[in-house]
Design a protein around this motif. Structure first.
Motif, PDB file in Angstrom:
ATOM      1  N   ARG A 283      -7.093  -7.528 -12.836  1.00  0.00           N
ATOM      2  CA  ARG A 283      -7.628  -6.443 -12.012  1.00  0.00           C
ATOM      3  C   ARG A 283      -8.708  -6.924 -11.048  1.00  0.00           C
ATOM      4  O   ARG A 283      -8.945  -6.297 -10.028  1.00  0.00           O
ATOM      5  N   LYS A 284      -9.383  -8.009 -11.381  1.00  0.00           N
ATOM      6  CA  LYS A 284     -10.506  -8.474 -10.563  1.00  0.00           C
ATOM      7  C   LYS A 284     -10.086  -9.398  -9.425  1.00  0.00           C
ATOM      8  O   LYS A 284     -10.880  -9.690  -8.546  1.00  0.00           O
ATOM      9  N   MET A 285      -8.854  -9.882  -9.442  1.00  0.00           N
ATOM     10  CA  MET A 285      -8.425 -10.838  -8.416  1.00  0.00           C
ATOM     11  C   MET A 285      -8.345 -10.170  -7.049  1.00  0.00           C
ATOM     12  O   MET A 285      -7.796  -9.088  -6.897  1.00  0.00           O
ATOM     13  N   VAL A 286      -8.901 -10.869  -6.070  1.00  0.00           N
ATOM     14  CA  VAL A 286      -8.972 -10.365  -4.704  1.00  0.00           C
ATOM     15  C   VAL A 286      -8.155 -11.276  -3.804  1.00  0.00           C
ATOM     16  O   VAL A 286      -8.135 -12.491  -3.981  1.00  0.00           O
ATOM     17  N   GLY A 287      -7.476 -10.686  -2.846  1.00  0.00           N
ATOM     18  CA  GLY A 287      -6.682 -11.484  -1.926  1.00  0.00           C
ATOM     19  C   GLY A 287      -5.945 -10.608  -0.933  1.00  0.00           C
ATOM     20  O   GLY A 287      -6.358  -9.490  -0.633  1.00  0.00           O
ATOM     21  N   VAL A 288      -4.819 -11.122  -0.462  1.00  0.00           N
ATOM     22  CA  VAL A 288      -3.982 -10.443   0.522  1.00  0.00           C
ATOM     23  C   VAL A 288      -2.606 -10.244  -0.105  1.00  0.00           C
ATOM     24  O   VAL A 288      -2.132 -11.091  -0.852  1.00  0.00           O
ATOM     25  N   TYR A 289      -1.992  -9.113   0.190  1.00  0.00           N
ATOM     26  CA  TYR A 289      -0.666  -8.836  -0.360  1.00  0.00           C
ATOM     27  C   TYR A 289       0.252  -8.346   0.748  1.00  0.00           C
ATOM     28  O   TYR A 289      -0.182  -7.745   1.730  1.00  0.00           O
ATOM     29  N   VAL A 290       1.539  -8.644   0.585  1.00  0.00           N
ATOM     30  CA  VAL A 290       2.572  -8.180   1.508  1.00  0.00           C
ATOM     31  C   VAL A 290       3.577  -7.393   0.689  1.00  0.00           C
ATOM     32  O   VAL A 290       4.098  -7.895  -0.309  1.00  0.00           O
ATOM     33  N   LEU A 291       3.834  -6.163   1.083  1.00  0.00           N
ATOM     34  CA  LEU A 291       4.829  -5.327   0.418  1.00  0.00           C
ATOM     35  C   LEU A 291       6.120  -5.418   1.212  1.00  0.00           C
ATOM     36  O   LEU A 291       6.128  -5.204   2.427  1.00  0.00           O
ATOM     37  N   TRP A 292       7.208  -5.744   0.523  1.00  0.00           N
ATOM     38  CA  TRP A 292       8.505  -5.978   1.163  1.00  0.00           C
ATOM     39  C   TRP A 292       9.525  -4.923   0.740  1.00  0.00           C
ATOM     40  O   TRP A 292       9.542  -4.502  -0.412  1.00  0.00           O
ATOM     41  N   GLY A 293      10.410  -4.572   1.656  1.00  0.00           N
ATOM     42  CA  GLY A 293      11.535  -3.697   1.362  1.00  0.00           C
ATOM     43  C   GLY A 293      12.706  -4.516   0.862  1.00  0.00           C
ATOM     44  O   GLY A 293      12.654  -5.749   0.779  1.00  0.00           O
TER      45      GLY A 293
END
Length: 110
Positions: free
Chosen positions: A15-25
């Motif tokens: 839960r504490k990890m921070v970063g960037v995410y990409v949501l894909w279809g």
């Protein structure tokens, strides 16, 4: 409705990890690029985004700093042109190849 545990291996992210995410279809269409606490933001999208039912996989990039995460988010938005990100006026950032070290999690087969 999808929940976090519907994605194979995503429990590796705390839960504490921070970063960037990409949501894909499903057909590798980029739906959304975001940054912040990965699990909290991802859970938000699964529960209340207009596109939650289109999410097929998520790519996660764990950054080392807030600045790095911001730059990566901008670069990925420029590169993938996500369908649901609001239009923003950022400088084009080129030459960054972060896709090679991101980790992708796919929806479990039922």
């Amino acid at each position: 409705m999808l929940v976090k545990n519907d994605f194979v291996g995503i429990n590796k992210i705390s839960r504490k990890m921070v970063g960037v995410y990409v949501l894909w279809g499903k057909n590798d269409e980029c739906l959304y690029v975001g940054r912040g606490q990965i699990i909290n933001r991802f859970s938000f999208h699964l529960g209340s985004s207009e596109f939650w039912n289109r999410i097929f996989s998520i790519t996660v990039y764990l950054g080392n700093s807030k600045r790095e995460n911001s730059l990566l988010e901008y670069a990925l938005i420029q590169r993938y042109k996500p369908i649901f990100n609001k239009e923003r006026r950022w400088n084009n950032i080129v030459g960054l190849k972060y896709k090679d070290w991101g980790e992708r999690f796919y929806l479990k087969k039922k």
